[in-house]
Enzyme design. Structure first.
Site, PDB file in Angstrom:
ATOM      1  N   ARG A  92       0.892  -1.318   0.019  1.00  0.00           N
ATOM      2  CA  ARG A  92       0.044  -0.028  -0.108  1.00  0.00           C
ATOM      3  C   ARG A  92       1.022   1.242   0.044  1.00  0.00           C
ATOM      4  O   ARG A  92       1.958   1.154   0.689  1.00  0.00           O
ATOM      5  CB  ARG A  92      -0.953   0.093   1.289  1.00  0.00           C
ATOM      6  CG  ARG A  92      -2.210  -0.752   1.063  1.00  0.00           C
ATOM      7  CD  ARG A  92      -3.183  -0.823   2.073  1.00  0.00           C
ATOM      8  NE  ARG A  92      -2.763  -1.524   3.367  1.00  0.00           N
ATOM      9  CZ  ARG A  92      -2.309  -1.215   4.432  1.00  0.00           C
ATOM     10  NH1 ARG A  92      -2.411   0.302   4.466  1.00  0.00           N
ATOM     11  NH2 ARG A  92      -2.099  -1.642   5.332  1.00  0.00           N
ATOM     12  N   GLY A 230      -3.715  -3.827  -2.884  1.00  0.00           N
ATOM     13  CA  GLY A 230      -4.045  -3.074  -1.765  1.00  0.00           C
ATOM     14  C   GLY A 230      -4.298  -1.663  -2.275  1.00  0.00           C
ATOM     15  O   GLY A 230      -4.805  -0.722  -1.774  1.00  0.00           O
ATOM     16  N   LYS A 237      -9.612  -1.894   0.235  1.00  0.00           N
ATOM     17  CA  LYS A 237      -9.173  -0.828   1.188  1.00  0.00           C
ATOM     18  C   LYS A 237      -9.711   0.341   0.953  1.00  0.00           C
ATOM     19  O   LYS A 237     -10.240   0.917   1.684  1.00  0.00           O
ATOM     20  CB  LYS A 237      -7.566  -0.807   1.274  1.00  0.00           C
ATOM     21  CG  LYS A 237      -6.834  -2.060   1.561  1.00  0.00           C
ATOM     22  CD  LYS A 237      -7.339  -2.495   2.941  1.00  0.00           C
ATOM     23  CE  LYS A 237      -6.618  -3.718   3.377  1.00  0.00           C
ATOM     24  NZ  LYS A 237      -7.137  -4.440   4.621  1.00  0.00           N
ATOM     25  N   CYS A 281       0.887  -9.567  11.964  1.00  0.00           N
ATOM     26  CA  CYS A 281       0.910  -9.852  13.215  1.00  0.00           C
ATOM     27  C   CYS A 281       0.050 -11.115  13.678  1.00  0.00           C
ATOM     28  O   CYS A 281      -0.026 -11.398  15.043  1.00  0.00           O
ATOM     29  CB  CYS A 281       0.428  -8.604  14.174  1.00  0.00           C
ATOM     30  SG  CYS A 281       1.465  -7.224  13.890  1.00  0.00           S
ATOM     31  N   THR A 284      -4.412 -13.665  10.219  1.00  0.00           N
ATOM     32  CA  THR A 284      -4.762 -14.651   9.414  1.00  0.00           C
ATOM     33  C   THR A 284      -4.602 -15.874  10.066  1.00  0.00           C
ATOM     34  O   THR A 284      -5.371 -16.953  10.049  1.00  0.00           O
ATOM     35  CB  THR A 284      -4.053 -14.928   8.029  1.00  0.00           C
ATOM     36  OG1 THR A 284      -4.224 -13.631   7.331  1.00  0.00           O
ATOM     37  CG2 THR A 284      -4.849 -15.674   7.045  1.00  0.00           C
ATOM     38  N   ASP A 298     -10.186 -10.392   7.202  1.00  0.00           N
ATOM     39  CA  ASP A 298      -9.584  -9.020   7.040  1.00  0.00           C
ATOM     40  C   ASP A 298     -10.669  -7.918   7.419  1.00  0.00           C
ATOM     41  O   ASP A 298     -10.071  -7.137   8.257  1.00  0.00           O
ATOM     42  CB  ASP A 298      -9.015  -8.885   5.542  1.00  0.00           C
ATOM     43  CG  ASP A 298      -8.172  -7.691   5.699  1.00  0.00           C
ATOM     44  OD1 ASP A 298      -7.496  -7.496   6.615  1.00  0.00           O
ATOM     45  OD2 ASP A 298      -8.204  -6.779   4.471  1.00  0.00           O
ATOM     46  N   ASN A 395       5.832  -9.307   1.034  1.00  0.00           N
ATOM     47  CA  ASN A 395       4.386  -9.141   0.987  1.00  0.00           C
ATOM     48  C   ASN A 395       3.786  -9.641  -0.305  1.00  0.00           C
ATOM     49  O   ASN A 395       2.899  -9.392  -0.726  1.00  0.00           O
ATOM     50  CB  ASN A 395       4.136  -7.618   0.867  1.00  0.00           C
ATOM     51  CG  ASN A 395       2.638  -7.165   1.104  1.00  0.00           C
ATOM     52  OD1 ASN A 395       1.989  -7.590   1.915  1.00  0.00           O
ATOM     53  ND2 ASN A 395       2.396  -6.159   0.539  1.00  0.00           N
TER      54      ASN A 395
HETATM   55  C1  OXD Z   1      -3.555  -4.934   4.470  1.00  0.00           C
HETATM   56  C2  OXD Z   1      -4.191  -6.017   3.876  1.00  0.00           C
HETATM   57  O1  OXD Z   1      -2.632  -4.553   4.113  1.00  0.00           O
HETATM   58  O2  OXD Z   1      -4.958  -6.490   4.181  1.00  0.00           O
HETATM   59  O3  OXD Z   1      -4.132  -4.864   5.691  1.00  0.00           O
HETATM   60  O4  OXD Z   1      -3.632  -6.730   2.636  1.00  0.00           O
HETATM   61 MN    MN Z   2      -6.078  -5.755   5.969  1.00  0.00          MN
END
Ligand code: OXD
Ligand code: MN
Length: 637
Positions: A92, A230, A237, A281, A284, A298, A395
């Site tokens: 992002r 993202g 998002k 963190c 998931t 999410d 990522n």
């Molecule tokens: C985030 C995602 O970056 O869910 O929060 O991809």
């Molecule tokens: Mn997210």
């Protein structure tokens, strides 16, 4: 049925759309939708516009086009494809993301990436002018939350990226039929996206012109010159920011939370928890705990329905971080990723000579060369600073439909959502928070657990990694109206509810002084089962200055029952001692953060934080640096 023959956009759209596509648009009789497609066709100037309905035929059209254009390429296993984002477009992009708001509101937005609306609109519209020339645009309708439900928000996406449209097909419920049934004038969110000019690898070239601007007055997001989902997939998002703004005006909640249900087989019970964790963190991994059921990983909407706190998963799929997904730690996802015949998009992983995907922490041998997020990759390749380049980006992601998972909760499509009984805020620190602590009540849970949540920055966001940053409700990047008002909306949401969910703070990352984690990865299952027992009033707890923690004997029996493990009292006492100094520092950081970044934050909240700091400081004189479990007060029920 609306008649569009005299609509100002009719000549343009009939010239750009096949009679079939135009027919699908007109058939819905939705004037704002027609105007949206017309306005952005006029502005972005695609060569042609394809309108999708909910048919599998249209989904296949999108998939095939993504392949034909090289936005995705087939992998060895049937159904699996690979997509690469540009090397500078792997997360992002907060620098390019702005909430467009009225001038008077800008100073109140504090940390929330705001820009004056008219100025922002003019800037992004200039960038969108003619941006789709030479390409086909696709218009895809979807629904956030189950269709035809009290939670549903209809969405229209226009994009020149078939990868984006394909991702949306995997991640969201199809919404053409939902649009057909909508009342005239019913609000829907709109998203315009263009990958912009592409380089020889098919990646967005004009990254200096990357923009993601959300017009919060008009519920439309314009995103240009990017591909990372993202930044590009409107329903993810962008829709979240619009929904947060809408929920703030209507008094419901859109939270950056998973939803899962803890299974108590002995008692025949299923108890739903929703949880907010900053990216990477353990979010998931908690939602996907073996033996439990997943509802979503999410984003959740919360609404009060018949006086109950109910939630839906906004999405229908997972756009998950693939790093460290392996047979031992994430067996269900790993198995799904290995099963041929599943429609899965991998992104930014290594593809070897065998045309299979490989990633960091996969737990298998990987080839020594192939294609990856950095172009050609080989073992030992280094970047400009002579740092080794990993085989896949940290990522890197997988995109799949939730329905593939064996552990999906059958309630995940229920139109009235699921009853939520516990909320979890999950941080990541090596030396502050105990593995699980229950708040004394909802308001103190919001102020002391949710608002003080913080984490180190991770690769899901472009920028420096490993910086400790405040993360109110793990939602800072998405809150789209002043933070103080957002906190108040969270506090007030439960007013009038008979049963308010309990709030828990968890931390899976405590380490010993050699830097080793104090518990194994699945210990989180025990913490959650303890919370489940608390919710059903089956176990007592010890008071702490900030809530309640488990008693040793309850955890010992859970470790025994679940893992056949002997959980030692020594480890318990180390894990659950209350660490006064780091908590004083943490709340003081929060005070500094909200003073600087939340100009509308009510005084009352500062008073609560400051009096907690005083209380803890005074306790230090009495107890020393740590308060051992059980010492703070008598055991309470
Ligand atoms: C985030 C995602 O970056 O869910 O929060 O991809
Ligand atoms: Mn997210």
């Amino acid at each position: 049925m609306a008649d569009f023959d005299n609509n100002r956009f009719a000549p343009l759209l009939t010239s750009k759309m096949s009679p079939e596509s135009y027919g699908k648009l007109v058939e819905l009789g939705n004037e704002p939708l027609f105007a949206f497609v017309g306005e952005y066709t006029e502005l972005c100037e695609p060569d042609s516009v394809y309108m999708c309905d909910d048919s599998d035929g249209d989904a296949e059209y999108i998939r095939q086009n993504s392949l034909r254009r090289g936005e995705e390429n087939p992998l060895a296993k049937e159904g699996q494809t690979i997509h690469y984002d540009g090397s500078e477009d792997q997360g992002r992009a907060p620098g390019a993301t702005k909430n467009l708001v009225a001038k008077e509101l800008v100073p109140l937005m504090g940390a929330l990436l705001a820009k004056e609306r008219q100025e922002g609109l003019a800037e992004v519209r200039e960038i969108l002018k003619g941006i789709m020339k030479g390409k086909q645009a696709v218009v895809k309708l979807s629904c956030e939350g189950p269709t035809q439900s009290p939670f549903s928000i209809a969405c229209a996406q226009m994009t020149d990226s078939f990868y984006v449209a394909h991702s949306e097909d995997l991640l969201y419920r199809r919404g053409y039929e939902h649009f057909r049934l909508m009342a005239p004038g019913e609000r829907f969110f709109r998203f315009v996206h263009s990958a912009g000019r592409l380089d020889e690898n098919g990646n967005s070239k004009d990254l200096d012109q990357r923009r993601i601007y959300q017009d919060l007055d008009d519920y439309i997001v314009m995103s240009a010159n990017n591909q990372y989902a993202g930044n590009s997939v409107g329903l993810k998002k962008h829709a979240m920011r619009l929904a947060i703004k809408l929920s703030g005006t209507e008094g419901w909640l859109c939270e950056h939370m998973f939803a899962m249900a803890v299974q108590n087989e002995k008692k025949g019970r299923s108890t739903c928890f929703c949880g907010a964790f900053p990216s990477a963190c353990g979010k998931t991994a908690t939602a996907m705990l073996p033996g439990e059921k997943i509802i979503g990983d999410d984003i959740a909407y919360f609404r009060k329905i018949n006086g109950e706190f109910r939630a839906v998963n906004v999405e229908n799929g997972i756009f998950g971080i693939i790093k460290d997904v392996n047979g031992a730690d994430d067996p269900l996802i790993f198995k799904t990723l290995q099963t041929p015949g599943r429609e899965i998009i991998f992104s930014n992983v290594l593809t070897g000579p065998d045309n299979e995907p490989y990633w960091q922490g996969m737990g298998v041998d990987h080839p020594s060369s192939g294609r990856s997020f950095c172009g050609e990759w080989f073992a030992g390749k280094t970047d400009e600073q002579a740092k080794p380049i990993p085989l896949a980006h940290s990522n890197a992601r997988y995109t799949l439909r939730l329905g593939y998972l064996e552990n999906i909760d059958p309630a995940y499509n229920d139109k009235n959502g699921v009853l939520v009984e516990g909320i979890i805020y999950g941080g990541r620190d090596s030396d502050t928070s105990v593995p699980i602590e229950e708040s004394t009540d909802w308001k103190s849970g919001i102020l002391l657990k949710a608002c003080t949540l913080e984490s180190e920055t991770t690769s899901a966001v472009i920028g420096e990694e490993g910086v400790l940053a405040p993360q109110p409700m793990a939602n800072l990047d998405f809150i789209s109206y002043p933070i103080g008002a957002y906190i108040t909306n969270n506090i007030r949401f439960v007013e009038g509810m008979e049963k308010v969910p309990r709030i828990y703070a968890v931390n899976y990352f405590l380490r010993d002084n050699k830097g080793h984690f104090l518990t194994h990865k699945l210990a989180k299952k025990v913490w959650l089962h303890w919370a489940e027992q608390r919710i059903h009033n089956e176990v007592d707890a010890y008071r702490t200055p900030l809530g309640f923690i488990p008693r040793y004997e309850d955890l010992k029996s859970l470790f025994g029952e679940i893992f056949g493990e002997d959980f030692s009292e020594e480890l318990y006492r180390e894990l659950f001692k209350f660490r006064i100094d780091p908590w004083v520092a943490k709340i003081s950081r929060a005070v500094r953060f909200y003073t600087r970044n939340a100009p509308d934050c009510p005084k009352e909240y500062f008073e609560i934080w400051k009096s907690t700091v005083h209380k803890l400081t005074a306790l230090k004189e009495r107890y020393g640096r740590f308060i051992a479990p059980g010492d703070y007060e008598e055991s309470v029920g």
